[in-house]
Write an enzyme that holds these catalytic residues in place. Structure first.
Site, mmCIF file in Angstrom:
data_model
loop_
_atom_site.group_PDB
_atom_site.id
_atom_site.type_symbol
_atom_site.label_atom_id
_atom_site.label_comp_id
_atom_site.label_asym_id
_atom_site.label_seq_id
_atom_site.Cartn_x
_atom_site.Cartn_y
_atom_site.Cartn_z
ATOM 1 N N HIS A 1 84.180 40.924 135.623
ATOM 2 C CA HIS A 1 84.033 39.517 136.031
ATOM 3 C C HIS A 1 85.004 39.141 137.143
ATOM 4 C CE1 HIS A 1 81.036 37.919 133.299
ATOM 5 N NE2 HIS A 1 81.548 38.697 132.367
ATOM 6 N N LYS B 1 77.046 42.096 138.272
ATOM 7 C CA LYS B 1 77.500 40.694 138.286
ATOM 8 C C LYS B 1 77.646 40.234 139.752
ATOM 9 C CE LYS B 1 79.476 41.174 133.680
ATOM 10 N NZ LYS B 1 78.266 40.833 132.905
ATOM 11 N N SER C 1 85.614 37.269 129.715
ATOM 12 C CA SER C 1 84.300 36.690 129.996
ATOM 13 C C SER C 1 84.055 35.372 129.274
ATOM 14 C CB SER C 1 83.199 37.695 129.655
ATOM 15 O OG SER C 1 83.360 38.182 128.347
HETATM 16 C C1 PLP Z 1 84.075 42.205 130.680
HETATM 17 C C2 PLP Z 1 82.773 42.933 130.666
HETATM 18 N N1 PLP Z 1 82.777 44.268 130.691
HETATM 19 C C3 PLP Z 1 81.630 44.971 130.691
HETATM 20 C C4 PLP Z 1 80.406 44.344 130.655
HETATM 21 C C5 PLP Z 1 79.168 45.168 130.617
HETATM 22 O O1 PLP Z 1 78.692 45.390 131.905
HETATM 23 P P1 PLP Z 1 77.283 46.125 132.090
HETATM 24 O O2 PLP Z 1 76.249 45.066 132.009
HETATM 25 O O3 PLP Z 1 77.362 46.769 133.444
HETATM 26 O O4 PLP Z 1 77.169 47.128 130.987
HETATM 27 C C6 PLP Z 1 80.338 42.958 130.635
HETATM 28 C C7 PLP Z 1 79.017 42.302 130.600
HETATM 29 O O5 PLP Z 1 78.765 41.269 130.126
HETATM 30 C C8 PLP Z 1 81.556 42.224 130.632
HETATM 31 O O6 PLP Z 1 81.541 40.897 130.572
#
Ligand code: PLP
Length: 353
Positions: free
Chosen positions: A173, A204, A145
């Site tokens: 992502h 997302k 991310s």
């Molecule tokens: C790589 C990654 N995994 C998991 C998440 C968390 O997702 P959620 O908002 O559904 O908990 C994010 C959120 O920023 C993320 O960037």
């Protein structure tokens, strides 16, 4: 709009513009009318027809045998790691993995080995160190991310298979945006069905509010359904979000022009920023990090852009390693060429400040 001023948003996860799409909104309204605003009972005890339809849609989308819904990808990541990794097991995690993977490792009762970012030799060493453990679970972000780049999944999968380990890829992502039809990093690398367990978010590219999922082999998903504390002891995905996600998944296939527009927008923004002399990371998707070094420089640039109507958040330590502060732009299919041009002009002016 912020305090009456219109800004162009470059900090949103809404990569495909689904969050405000009339079809997605209509599906969300229909689910709200049908099932109400609450989440009803605990998902272990039963689900609505809309949740079951979402599970079918995600099975098709991920090409996995089964899917389990969670109220976020944070919950999905914690569930997979903490449930599958027992006292005799080892979890191997990339040093730049998302915080929810880090938390899953902290909750797991087995040992954690952190390997260097996207470094196959470091992973190989970790796997060798863990060779006497019962299970070796390797976990990586599909797209990182803060870096905007894909994990080298082919190489990772090869060493995981050699070590008879299990791979989990967080597609938060990448689902919807990476790979020829947006199926994520597996499709991007041409990796077949069932090679790894996937986790993902509805929040997302699907623009569906909140929710997460785990997709994988039937027996692994069944085990999570029976044992995962993050599934059993918490509320499920709101039906309104499930309805929105179903509509977004349909649009992904019926309107491939969105993905093409997103990709064209990424190319335009990246090449524009590069020709202005900015150092960019990533390159595999809609996350465009501009590396600036010091926190002060990143904050100053973010503020100048804001004053010119462009919202781009700055990230610094501890979110990214010390000395690598950056701005992170998230490109969307909803951006017009004019939006991008305006952002580039603002970067050109701000560069001089
Ligand atoms: C790589 C990654 N995994 C998991 C998440 C968390 O997702 P959620 O908002 O559904 O908990 C994010 C959120 O920023 C993320 O960037």
């Amino acid at each position: 709009m912020v305090d009456g001023r219109e800004l162009i948003m470059f900090g949103s996860n809404d990569y495909l513009g689904f969050a405000a799409d009339p079809n997605v909104l209509a599906a969300a309204h229909a689910a709200l009318e049908k099932h109400g605003a609450g989440t009803g009972m605990n998902p272990l005890l039963g689900t609505t027809s809309t949740h079951r339809e979402l599970i079918r849609a995600l099975r098709d989308f991920t090409n996995c045998e089964d899917v389990l819904l969670f109220n976020s990808c944070t919950a999905a990541n914690c569930a997979v790691i903490a449930t599958l990794v027992g006292p005799d097991d080892v979890v191997l995690s990339d040093e730049l993995n998302h915080a929810s993977i880090v938390d899953g490792c902290r909750l797991a009762r087995g040992r954690t080995i952190i390997y260097r970012h996207n470094d196959i030799e470091s992973l190989r060493r970790g796997l060798a160190e863990a060779k006497t453990s019962r299970l070796r679970l390797v976990v990586t972000d599909g797209v990182f991310s803060m870096e905007g780049e894909c994990a080298p999944l082919r190489e990772i999968l090869e060493v995981v298979k050699q070590a008879r380990g299990v791979l989990v890829v967080d597609e938060s992502h990448s689902a919807g945006v990476i790979g020829p039809s947006g199926r994520g990093t597996g499709e991007f690398y041409g990796i077949g069905r069932g090679e790894f367990i996937q986790t993902g978010t509805l929040a997302k590219a699907f623009g569906a509010g909140i929710g997460g999922y785990v997709a994988g082999p039937r027996d692994a998903v069944a085990h999570l359904r029976d044992r995962a504390r993050f599934f059993i002891f918490t509320s499920g995905v709101p039906a309104v979000c499930a309805g929105a996600a179903i509509a977004a998944l349909k649009l992904l296939d019926t309107e491939p022009a969105r993905l093409e527009r997103l990709r064209a927008n990424v190319v335009m923004l990246r090449s524009g920023l590069q020709s202005l002399g900015f150092e960019l990371l990533g390159g595999d998707g809609p996350i465009v990090p501009v590396l600036l070094g010091t926190t002060e420089r990143a904050r100053r640039l973010s503020l100048s852009l804001l004053q010119m109507g462009i919202y781009v958040p700055a990230f610094s330590f501890p979110i990214v390693p010390e000395g690598s502060a950056r701005l992170r732009l998230q490109v969307s299919a909803a951006h017009t060429r004019e939006d991008l041009q305006e952002a580039l002009s603002a970067f050109e002016t701000a560069r001089r400040t």
